[in-house]
Write a protein that holds these residues in place. Structure first.
Motif, mmCIF file in Angstrom:
data_model
loop_
_atom_site.group_PDB
_atom_site.id
_atom_site.type_symbol
_atom_site.label_atom_id
_atom_site.label_comp_id
_atom_site.label_asym_id
_atom_site.label_seq_id
_atom_site.Cartn_x
_atom_site.Cartn_y
_atom_site.Cartn_z
ATOM 1 N N ILE A 273 54.763 38.626 -9.530
ATOM 2 C CA ILE A 273 53.336 38.801 -9.103
ATOM 3 C C ILE A 273 53.038 40.261 -9.685
ATOM 4 O O ILE A 273 51.799 40.210 -10.192
ATOM 5 C CB ILE A 273 53.253 38.396 -7.336
ATOM 6 N N ASN A 274 53.886 41.120 -9.541
ATOM 7 C CA ASN A 274 53.291 42.553 -9.979
ATOM 8 C C ASN A 274 53.181 42.715 -11.456
ATOM 9 O O ASN A 274 52.714 43.554 -12.001
ATOM 10 C CB ASN A 274 54.284 43.652 -9.508
ATOM 11 N N SER A 275 53.880 41.637 -12.370
ATOM 12 C CA SER A 275 53.901 41.615 -13.632
ATOM 13 C C SER A 275 52.373 41.117 -14.256
ATOM 14 O O SER A 275 52.045 41.616 -15.229
ATOM 15 C CB SER A 275 54.823 40.935 -14.314
ATOM 16 N N PHE A 276 51.542 40.614 -13.260
ATOM 17 C CA PHE A 276 50.298 40.164 -13.737
ATOM 18 C C PHE A 276 49.521 41.370 -14.007
ATOM 19 O O PHE A 276 49.346 42.324 -12.981
ATOM 20 C CB PHE A 276 49.896 39.125 -12.759
ATOM 21 N N SER A 277 48.648 41.214 -15.201
ATOM 22 C CA SER A 277 47.872 42.548 -15.283
ATOM 23 C C SER A 277 46.612 42.515 -14.380
ATOM 24 O O SER A 277 45.861 43.431 -14.096
ATOM 25 C CB SER A 277 46.993 42.300 -16.751
ATOM 26 N N PHE A 278 46.248 41.556 -13.717
ATOM 27 C CA PHE A 278 44.970 41.654 -12.593
ATOM 28 C C PHE A 278 45.501 42.025 -11.382
ATOM 29 O O PHE A 278 44.755 42.054 -10.277
ATOM 30 C CB PHE A 278 44.503 40.091 -12.606
ATOM 31 N N VAL A 279 46.921 42.148 -11.204
ATOM 32 C CA VAL A 279 47.455 42.596 -9.709
ATOM 33 C C VAL A 279 47.502 44.091 -9.856
ATOM 34 O O VAL A 279 48.368 44.524 -10.811
ATOM 35 C CB VAL A 279 48.650 41.923 -9.389
ATOM 36 N N THR A 280 46.905 44.896 -8.808
ATOM 37 C CA THR A 280 47.242 46.137 -8.631
ATOM 38 C C THR A 280 48.146 46.735 -7.898
ATOM 39 O O THR A 280 48.589 47.728 -7.971
ATOM 40 C CB THR A 280 45.846 46.790 -8.276
ATOM 41 N N SER A 281 48.465 46.074 -6.862
ATOM 42 C CA SER A 281 49.494 46.154 -5.954
ATOM 43 C C SER A 281 49.833 45.064 -5.001
ATOM 44 O O SER A 281 49.203 44.320 -5.001
ATOM 45 C CB SER A 281 49.103 47.364 -4.866
ATOM 46 N N THR A 282 51.100 45.373 -4.452
ATOM 47 C CA THR A 282 51.539 44.212 -3.251
ATOM 48 C C THR A 282 52.080 45.212 -2.169
ATOM 49 O O THR A 282 52.787 46.254 -2.347
ATOM 50 C CB THR A 282 52.396 43.094 -3.916
ATOM 51 N N ALA A 283 51.914 44.632 -0.860
ATOM 52 C CA ALA A 283 52.645 45.317 0.077
ATOM 53 C C ALA A 283 52.824 44.331 1.191
ATOM 54 O O ALA A 283 52.084 43.268 1.478
ATOM 55 C CB ALA A 283 51.548 46.338 0.619
ATOM 56 N N PRO A 284 53.912 44.481 2.057
ATOM 57 C CA PRO A 284 53.967 43.813 3.122
ATOM 58 C C PRO A 284 53.225 43.607 4.355
ATOM 59 O O PRO A 284 52.433 44.673 4.472
ATOM 60 C CB PRO A 284 55.400 44.193 3.719
ATOM 61 N N VAL A 285 52.812 42.429 4.958
ATOM 62 C CA VAL A 285 51.690 42.339 5.876
ATOM 63 C C VAL A 285 52.658 42.515 7.233
ATOM 64 O O VAL A 285 53.621 41.801 7.736
ATOM 65 C CB VAL A 285 51.271 40.914 6.003
ATOM 66 N N ASN A 286 52.371 43.828 7.863
ATOM 67 C CA ASN A 286 53.257 44.009 9.050
ATOM 68 C C ASN A 286 52.303 43.502 10.403
ATOM 69 O O ASN A 286 51.073 43.302 10.313
ATOM 70 C CB ASN A 286 53.057 45.770 9.045
#
Length: 207
Positions: free
Chosen positions: A109-122
Motif C-alpha cells: 500500500i505504501n509503495s503506491f505513488s498516490f498514498v502519502t501515509s498509513t497509520a493504525p486506527v486507534n
C-alpha cells in the motif's frame, strides 16, 4: 551473552510483528484526486439533487473536497491481498481499510505513488467528567417537565442543550428535512417495536 541478546531480539521482533498483525484497521491517506472522472462544474454527477439545491440555497460553493476519492485509487488498494475497504472519506481524501496481515500488505500500500501515509486506527476511551448541577437545576427540571407548555417529558434538558425548543418556538417541526444523528449506535432499533412507525413509513434513510 551474545546468545541472550539474540534471543531477546527475536522475542522483541516476534512481539512487534504479532502486534502489527493483530491491528486490523488502518487509515490510508491519498495525495490528491488526480484522474477522477468528476468535476466541480458538474456536481450533480456526485451529489443528490436535494444536496445540490441545499448548497444553492445557502450559497455554499463546491470545491475539491467535495469531489469523490479517485475510484482507481480505491480499487488498487482493494486489490491488495488481505485488504478490505471499510470506509472512504472524500473530504479528507483517504480510506479506512481492514488488513488481515499488515506485515505483507502495508509495504504494498505504501509503495503506491498516490498514498502519502498509513497509520493504525486507534480506539480511545472517553473518561466522562462529572458535572456539578446548578442549585436550581432540580427545581427547574421538575417545573419544566410538569409544565403544560412543554411536551419533551424527561428529555427536556437534552433538547434544551441543543436549542431544539428554540426551533420549535419558531414553528420548525422537521417536516421535509433530512436529519443526521451521530451516535455510538441504537441497539435493536431495527426490531424494537417503539420504532415501528418510523420504519414503516421509511423514515430511516440509512445507517
Amino acid at each position: 551473552m551474545n546468545k541472550l541478546k539474540t534471543i531477546s531480539l527475536i522475542l522483541c521482533l516476534s512481539i512487534f510483528t504479532e502486534g502489527l498483525q493483530s491491528q486490523t484497521k488502518f487509515w490510508v491517506k491519498f495525495a490528491n484526486k488526480n484522474g477522477t472522472p468528476y468535476t466541480i462544474g458538474n456536481p450533480l454527477a456526485f451529489v443528490t439533487t436535494k444536496s445540490y439545491l441545499r448548497r444553492l440555497t445557502y450559497t455554499i460553493p463546491f470545491d475539491q473536497t467535495d469531489l469523490p476519492v479517485t475510484p482507481s485509487y480505491v480499487s488498487q488498494i482493494a486489490a491488495v491481498s488481505g485488504v478490505t475497504i471499510t470506509y472512504v472519506s472524500k473530504w479528507i481524501n483517504g480510506a479506512v481499510v481492514n488488513i488481515s496481515n499488515s506485515v505483507t500488505a502495508l509495504p504494498i500500500i505504501n509503495s503506491f505513488s498516490f498514498v502519502t501515509s498509513t497509520a493504525p486506527v486507534n480506539r480511545y476511551k472517553l473518561d466522562m467528567i462529572k458535572m456539578e448541577e446548578p442549585e436550581n437545576f432540580t427545581a427547574n427540571k421538575t417545573a419544566a417537565v410538569a409544565s403544560p407548555s412543554t411536551y419533551y417529558g424527561a428529555s427536556y434538558w437534552q433538547n434544551k442543550q441543543l436549542n431544539v425548543d428554540c426551533l420549535h418556538n419558531q414553528g420548525y417541526r422537521g417536516q421535509g428535512m433530512t436529519i443526521a444523528i451521530l451516535d455510538a449506535g441504537f441497539n435493536n432499533a431495527d426490531v424494537n417495536p417503539v420504532f415501528d412507525s418510523l420504519r414503516n413509513r421509511g423514515g430511516i434513510l440509512g445507517t
